[in-house]
Scaffold this motif. Structure first.
Motif, PDB file in Angstrom:
ATOM      1  N   GLN A  11     111.313  50.713  66.161  1.00 38.97           N
ATOM      2  CA  GLN A  11     110.285  50.186  65.265  1.00 38.97           C
ATOM      3  C   GLN A  11     109.037  51.071  65.184  1.00 38.97           C
ATOM      4  O   GLN A  11     108.286  50.967  64.217  1.00 38.97           O
ATOM      5  N   HIS A  62     116.870  47.313  72.854  1.00 39.16           N
ATOM      6  CA  HIS A  62     116.192  46.577  71.780  1.00 39.16           C
ATOM      7  C   HIS A  62     116.865  47.016  70.464  1.00 39.16           C
ATOM      8  O   HIS A  62     116.220  47.541  69.564  1.00 39.16           O
ATOM      9  N   TRP A  63     118.200  46.879  70.445  1.00 40.84           N
ATOM     10  CA  TRP A  63     119.018  46.888  69.231  1.00 40.84           C
ATOM     11  C   TRP A  63     119.465  48.244  68.696  1.00 40.84           C
ATOM     12  O   TRP A  63     120.205  48.291  67.714  1.00 40.84           O
ATOM     13  N   ASN A 107     117.007  42.769  74.850  1.00 43.60           N
ATOM     14  CA  ASN A 107     116.070  41.968  74.080  1.00 43.60           C
ATOM     15  C   ASN A 107     116.862  41.119  73.086  1.00 43.60           C
ATOM     16  O   ASN A 107     117.582  41.658  72.243  1.00 43.60           O
ATOM     17  N   GLU A 108     116.717  39.802  73.189  1.00 44.98           N
ATOM     18  CA  GLU A 108     117.264  38.877  72.205  1.00 44.98           C
ATOM     19  C   GLU A 108     118.731  39.121  71.846  1.00 44.98           C
ATOM     20  O   GLU A 108     119.048  39.499  70.707  1.00 44.98           O
ATOM     21  N   TYR A 112     108.222  32.488  68.246  1.00 45.70           N
ATOM     22  CA  TYR A 112     107.468  32.651  66.998  1.00 45.70           C
ATOM     23  C   TYR A 112     107.243  31.327  66.284  1.00 45.70           C
ATOM     24  O   TYR A 112     106.172  31.072  65.765  1.00 45.70           O
ATOM     25  N   GLU A 116     109.658  46.452  60.571  1.00 46.20           N
ATOM     26  CA  GLU A 116     110.115  45.097  60.887  1.00 46.20           C
ATOM     27  C   GLU A 116     111.569  44.894  60.405  1.00 46.20           C
ATOM     28  O   GLU A 116     111.851  44.064  59.556  1.00 46.20           O
ATOM     29  N   TRP A 117     112.471  45.695  60.961  1.00 43.74           N
ATOM     30  CA  TRP A 117     113.912  45.534  60.741  1.00 43.74           C
ATOM     31  C   TRP A 117     114.250  45.361  59.258  1.00 43.74           C
ATOM     32  O   TRP A 117     113.785  46.148  58.448  1.00 43.74           O
TER      33      TRP A 117
HETATM   34  C1  FCB Z   1     111.679  39.730  67.413  1.00 43.56           C
HETATM   35  C2  FCB Z   1     112.002  41.153  67.787  1.00 43.56           C
HETATM   36  C3  FCB Z   1     110.902  42.125  67.523  1.00 43.56           C
HETATM   37  C4  FCB Z   1     110.175  41.821  66.235  1.00 43.56           C
HETATM   38  C5  FCB Z   1     109.753  40.371  66.191  1.00 43.56           C
HETATM   39  C6  FCB Z   1     108.969  39.991  64.969  1.00 43.56           C
HETATM   40  O1  FCB Z   1     112.856  39.067  67.094  1.00 43.56           O
HETATM   41  O2  FCB Z   1     112.349  41.227  69.149  1.00 43.56           O
HETATM   42  O3  FCB Z   1     111.457  43.420  67.525  1.00 43.56           O
HETATM   43  O4  FCB Z   1     110.954  42.181  65.163  1.00 43.56           O
HETATM   44  O5  FCB Z   1     110.875  39.552  66.292  1.00 43.56           O
END
Ligand code: FCB
Length: 450
Positions: A27, A127-128, A171-172, A298, A408-409
């Motif tokens: 990112q 982280h992806w 991460n996630e 979030y 942002e992806w």
């Molecule tokens: C999360 C991600 C991060 C970012 C935020 C907004 O899911 O871990 O990289 O994109 O959301």
């Protein structure tokens, strides 16, 4: 002084509560073809038409690959205790089985600089940004990738050892597995129910395989994993089942194997035909003890059953939303933390590893940007953490997402999550009001704790 207000008895005001800011490699870094890095699945995905808004990609991003020194100085200026970053796997292992010293050196300089400036480093291994050469062999659908991740974790931890204060395996995993392999809106863009669940199991296995390696190479560091979690609420009294199921699939599915050594029955029953192949011993590997759990929060989900009996999300029309369309719901963070504490016996300490808001703050005027919605967002969510702690949950730290505006992806650059504004033409960084307020809070806390 303009700062976030917390009750004077708040644990967040004590010096051992960790405050930080977070970023991730793809990112912010750019420099995608430099330092021996090879493409990740995100480089490939961005170059596929119609996958990312505006055709954006991470080729340059915040050019942190070249500007890291000034960025670390800026982070220190915020008065934080720690910086959460991620390492790009394809910088460390640009080809199968090959460790790239230049990749290690890039992160070593950053880590040393953070330490020299008195900050701890929280490093996420994944982280992806999966190396494309692994995706070419099936990516997370291939069980072999879990073992490749363990090799990569070995390379990083053998080199850095205890120098990385806190390691995060993944991460996630929800996002990697479900957005990447089930719904296809993230790299590598695969759509399939079975694929999503298969990828999730291999991700969790990767985490579990890495844990003993990390522990033996970095016995004094902390080791854990980061989950995204949205608490779910029923739209009407008839929808409690929909809310329960939503939580089960969205985060119990990922957390239970780590913290309970089993997959949640609700999901196993409903998704029977999509269940991955779980080999004997897998859950023992995955449930190795962790030192902490990272939670990214979030927003919340309000759920209901529709006419077909399917579960769907209900948009909260009258509520406040951020620019990206996510409802602002601070109470959800307190509720989530309390629910986690109830669900898992002896849950390890929690860090809020991400929390933040995307706002429509595109223009800096006279060197200033008053992101008042984000200021309110941080204020209310810091209070929510304080409330959870008062309700008995152990939370040891809070990291704002994000240090600065970044890629942002699938939304590309139009969604800005930064406390610091980035002008992508000039790479100029400007502290927004939310960053100034964060800094003031942390400087005042340091003063009080002297
Ligand atoms: C999360 C991600 C991060 C970012 C935020 C907004 O899911 O871990 O990289 O994109 O959301």
């Amino acid at each position: 002084m303009n700062k976030y207000q917390l009750p004077s008895d708040s644990k967040l005001l004590q010096s051992d509560f960790v405050f930080g800011v977070a970023t991730s490699s793809y990112q912010i870094e750019g420099g995608v073809a430099e330092g021996g890095r090879t493409p990740s699945i995100w480089d490939t995905f961005c170059k596929t038409p119609n996958k990312v808004d505006n055709g954006d990609n991470g080729d340059v991003a915040c050019d942190h690959y070249h500007l890291w020194q000034q960025d670390i100085e800026m982070i220190q200026g915020l008065g934080v205790d720690a910086y959460r970053l991620s390492i790009a796997w394809p910088r460390i292992m640009p080809q199968d089985g090959v460790v790239n010293p230049e990749g290690l050196a890039f992160y070593e300089e950053i880590i040393d600089e953070c330490h020299a400036r008195g900050m701890k480093v929280y490093v996420t291994l994944y982280h992806w940004d999966l190396p494309q050469y692994l995706e070419d062999k099936g990516g997370w659908l291939n069980r072999e990738t879990s073992y490749k991740f363990a090799e990569y974790a070995r390379a990083v931890s053998a080199h850095f050892g205890n120098k990385i204060d806190v390691y995060t395996t993944l991460n996630e995993p929800f996002v990697s597995a479900f957005l990447g392999y089930r719904w296809g809106n993230h790299a590598p863009g695969i759509k399939g129910e079975r694929e999503g669940f298969l990828a999730s199991h291999h991700l969790m296995l990767a985490h579990g395989l890495a844990m003993p390696i990390l522990r033996s190479n970095a016995p004094h560091s902390k080791h854990g994993v980061v989950f995204n979690a949205s608490p779910a609420y029923p739209a009407t009294s008839k929808d409690q089942g929909a809310a329960d199921y939503s939580e089960a699939e969205n985060y119990h599915w990922f957390m239970d194997p780590v913290l309970k050594g089993e997959y949640p029955q609700l999901v196993v029953e409903r998704q029977l035909v999509n269940m991955p192949m779980i080999l004997e011993g897998d859950l023992d590997i995955i449930s190795a003890p962790v030192d902490y759990v990272g939670i990214n929060y979030y927003s919340r989900d309000v759920m209901r059953y529709n006419e077909n009996g399917d579960i769907e999300k209900v948009i909260q029309e009258g509520a406040e939303h951020t620019f990206i369309g996510w409802e602002v719901y601070p109470q959800g963070l307190t509720d989530l933390l309390v629910r986690l504490n109830e669900r898992y016996d002896n849950i390890p300490p929690i860090y809020i590893t991400e929390n933040g808001a995307a706002c429509d703050d595109h223009s800096v005027v006279n060197g200033q940007l008053n992101d008042e919605q984000r200021v309110r967002y941080f204020q209310s969510h810091l209070n929510a953490v304080d409330q959870a702690i008062k309700a008995g949950v152990r939370v040891d730290g809070y990291f704002a997402w994000s240090l600065m505006d970044n890629f942002e992806w699938a939304f590309g650059y139009c969604q800005r999550f930064g406390m610091v504004h980035v002008d992508y033409q000039t790479q100029q960084r400007t502290l927004k009001q939310s960053a100034i307020t964060y800094r003031n809070t942390l400087l005042a806390r340091a003063e009080e704790n002297k």
